[in-house]
Design a protein around this motif. Structure first.
Motif, PDB file in Angstrom:
ATOM      1  N   ALA A 280      55.442  55.471  57.841  1.00 42.75           N
ATOM      2  CA  ALA A 280      55.749  55.628  56.705  1.00 42.75           C
ATOM      3  C   ALA A 280      55.823  53.432  56.711  1.00 42.75           C
ATOM      4  CB  ALA A 280      56.451  55.810  55.510  1.00 42.75           C
ATOM      5  N   SER A 281      56.365  53.548  57.778  1.00 42.16           N
ATOM      6  CA  SER A 281      57.100  51.993  57.493  1.00 42.16           C
ATOM      7  C   SER A 281      55.801  51.251  58.129  1.00 42.16           C
ATOM      8  CB  SER A 281      58.367  51.544  58.074  1.00 42.16           C
ATOM      9  OG  SER A 281      60.040  52.048  57.887  1.00 42.16           O
ATOM     10  N   SER A 282      55.339  51.529  59.275  1.00 43.20           N
ATOM     11  CA  SER A 282      53.922  50.665  59.568  1.00 43.20           C
ATOM     12  C   SER A 282      52.936  50.732  58.613  1.00 43.20           C
ATOM     13  CB  SER A 282      54.374  51.195  60.984  1.00 43.20           C
ATOM     14  OG  SER A 282      52.490  50.378  61.760  1.00 43.20           O
ATOM     15  N   MET A 283      53.068  51.276  58.103  1.00 42.19           N
ATOM     16  CA  MET A 283      51.681  51.500  56.937  1.00 42.19           C
ATOM     17  C   MET A 283      52.238  50.627  56.251  1.00 42.19           C
ATOM     18  SD  MET A 283      50.566  55.034  55.171  1.00 42.19           S
ATOM     19  CE  MET A 283      50.312  54.885  53.125  1.00 42.19           C
ATOM     20  N   LEU A 284      53.133  50.020  55.775  1.00 41.79           N
ATOM     21  CA  LEU A 284      53.499  48.459  54.625  1.00 41.79           C
ATOM     22  C   LEU A 284      53.637  47.429  55.316  1.00 41.79           C
ATOM     23  CD1 LEU A 284      55.365  51.038  52.388  1.00 41.79           C
ATOM     24  CD2 LEU A 284      52.684  50.669  52.264  1.00 41.79           C
TER      25      LEU A 284
ATOM     26  N   ARG B 235      45.439  44.728  53.440  1.00 42.20           N
ATOM     27  CA  ARG B 235      44.376  44.904  53.851  1.00 42.20           C
ATOM     28  C   ARG B 235      44.672  46.364  53.252  1.00 42.20           C
ATOM     29  NH1 ARG B 235      46.170  42.635  58.454  1.00 42.20           N
ATOM     30  NH2 ARG B 235      47.180  44.331  59.209  1.00 42.20           N
ATOM     31  N   LEU B 236      46.030  47.357  52.915  1.00 48.53           N
ATOM     32  CA  LEU B 236      46.441  48.298  52.915  1.00 48.53           C
ATOM     33  C   LEU B 236      45.725  47.841  51.011  1.00 48.53           C
ATOM     34  CD1 LEU B 236      46.840  51.320  51.905  1.00 48.53           C
ATOM     35  CD2 LEU B 236      49.397  50.827  51.509  1.00 48.53           C
ATOM     36  N   THR B 237      45.608  47.216  50.222  1.00 51.71           N
ATOM     37  CA  THR B 237      45.312  47.331  49.188  1.00 51.71           C
ATOM     38  C   THR B 237      44.069  46.357  48.586  1.00 51.71           C
ATOM     39  OG1 THR B 237      47.647  45.560  47.936  1.00 51.71           O
ATOM     40  CG2 THR B 237      45.441  45.363  46.998  1.00 51.71           C
ATOM     41  N   GLU B 238      43.350  45.958  50.050  1.00 48.84           N
ATOM     42  CA  GLU B 238      41.596  45.697  49.453  1.00 48.84           C
ATOM     43  C   GLU B 238      41.339  46.727  49.985  1.00 48.84           C
ATOM     44  OE1 GLU B 238      41.709  42.428  52.553  1.00 48.84           O
ATOM     45  OE2 GLU B 238      42.409  41.308  51.294  1.00 48.84           O
ATOM     46  N   ASP B 239      41.702  47.317  51.265  1.00 51.97           N
ATOM     47  CA  ASP B 239      41.053  49.019  50.792  1.00 51.97           C
ATOM     48  C   ASP B 239      40.803  50.123  49.851  1.00 51.97           C
ATOM     49  OD1 ASP B 239      40.110  48.388  53.531  1.00 51.97           O
ATOM     50  OD2 ASP B 239      41.702  49.023  54.768  1.00 51.97           O
ATOM     51  N   GLY B 240      42.225  50.494  49.739  1.00 53.19           N
ATOM     52  CA  GLY B 240      42.235  51.517  48.723  1.00 53.19           C
ATOM     53  C   GLY B 240      42.571  51.010  47.356  1.00 53.19           C
ATOM     54  N   GLY B 241      42.818  49.482  46.995  1.00 49.80           N
ATOM     55  CA  GLY B 241      42.543  49.576  45.321  1.00 49.80           C
ATOM     56  C   GLY B 241      44.392  48.935  45.071  1.00 49.80           C
ATOM     57  N   GLU B 242      44.294  48.159  44.123  1.00 53.44           N
ATOM     58  CA  GLU B 242      46.099  47.654  43.529  1.00 53.44           C
ATOM     59  C   GLU B 242      46.468  48.913  43.155  1.00 53.44           C
ATOM     60  OE1 GLU B 242      49.093  45.659  42.570  1.00 53.44           O
ATOM     61  OE2 GLU B 242      47.653  44.638  44.126  1.00 53.44           O
ATOM     62  N   ARG B 243      46.069  49.848  42.293  1.00 51.13           N
ATOM     63  CA  ARG B 243      46.887  51.095  41.385  1.00 51.13           C
ATOM     64  C   ARG B 243      47.560  51.806  42.913  1.00 51.13           C
ATOM     65  NH1 ARG B 243      44.924  55.652  38.121  1.00 51.13           N
ATOM     66  NH2 ARG B 243      46.999  56.769  38.192  1.00 51.13           N
ATOM     67  N   ALA B 244      46.493  52.508  43.953  1.00 54.83           N
ATOM     68  CA  ALA B 244      47.190  52.867  45.430  1.00 54.83           C
ATOM     69  C   ALA B 244      47.543  52.481  45.856  1.00 54.83           C
ATOM     70  CB  ALA B 244      46.214  53.181  46.458  1.00 54.83           C
ATOM     71  N   SER B 245      47.892  51.245  46.178  1.00 50.76           N
ATOM     72  CA  SER B 245      48.851  50.245  47.163  1.00 50.76           C
ATOM     73  C   SER B 245      50.215  49.911  45.821  1.00 50.76           C
ATOM     74  CB  SER B 245      48.862  48.937  47.232  1.00 50.76           C
ATOM     75  OG  SER B 245      49.218  47.822  47.766  1.00 50.76           O
TER      76      SER B 245
ATOM     77  N   VAL C 207      53.710  51.905  47.945  1.00 53.26           N
ATOM     78  CA  VAL C 207      55.036  50.878  47.536  1.00 53.26           C
ATOM     79  C   VAL C 207      55.922  51.492  47.209  1.00 53.26           C
ATOM     80  CG1 VAL C 207      55.987  48.606  47.629  1.00 53.26           C
ATOM     81  CG2 VAL C 207      53.949  48.464  48.107  1.00 53.26           C
ATOM     82  N   LEU C 208      55.912  51.680  46.164  1.00 55.08           N
ATOM     83  CA  LEU C 208      57.262  52.977  45.195  1.00 55.08           C
ATOM     84  C   LEU C 208      57.159  54.391  45.290  1.00 55.08           C
ATOM     85  CD1 LEU C 208      55.496  52.189  41.115  1.00 55.08           C
ATOM     86  CD2 LEU C 208      57.188  51.103  42.448  1.00 55.08           C
ATOM     87  N   THR C 209      55.836  54.828  45.720  1.00 45.51           N
ATOM     88  CA  THR C 209      56.697  56.295  46.497  1.00 45.51           C
ATOM     89  C   THR C 209      57.502  55.931  48.072  1.00 45.51           C
ATOM     90  OG1 THR C 209      55.266  57.268  45.945  1.00 45.51           O
ATOM     91  CG2 THR C 209      56.319  58.171  47.889  1.00 45.51           C
TER      92      THR C 209
END
Length: 127
Positions: A69-73, A11-21, A25-27
């Motif tokens: 932060a954990s919940s968001m991912l 859902r995060l990827t769908e909402d914000g795009g692959e780059r943002a997702s 994750v990296l951060t």
């Protein structure tokens, strides 16, 4: 409880795009050790010269940061554990805090591994 719910990250990827997702994750993975050290320091278990009295207010803040932060991912296990620790710290229940703390690092390791595996699978599917 599941370690990781990939639907949340989708859902995060769908909402914000692959780059943002990917950036989130990296951060998250880069900051995870810092978040754990901050919580350990607040609980007085960070090592050093000897025992330090816990700062439950700082522990609550650190645990809430880790939980959010954990919940968001979609890292459900770690988010839940950190949230329960934050609640116990808020309530001044040092016994519960001390009971929950030993589970944080193993849950963080499982969370980090789940993210790494998910990312590897996503990269393999994209190529």
């Amino acid at each position: 409880m599941r370690v990781f719910d990939p639907a949340v990250l989708r859902r995060l990827t769908e909402d914000g795009g692959e780059r943002a997702s990917r950036g989130f994750v990296l951060t998250y993975r880069r900051l995870l050790p810092t978040r754990l050290r901050r919580l350990a320091a607040a609980l007085g278990v960070a090592g050093g010269a000897g025992p330090v009295p816990p700062d439950l207010e700082q522990a609550r803040d650190a645990a809430l940061s880790l939980s959010a932060a954990s919940s968001m991912l979609g890292l459900r296990e770690l988010a839940d554990l950190a949230h329960r620790l934050a609640d116990a710290a808020r309530d001044g229940d040092l016994d519960v805090v001390r009971r929950l703390w030993p589970g944080i690092a193993p849950a963080a390791t499982r969370a980090d591994r789940a993210l790494a595996l998910h990312r590897a699978r996503a990269d393999a599917a994209a190529s």
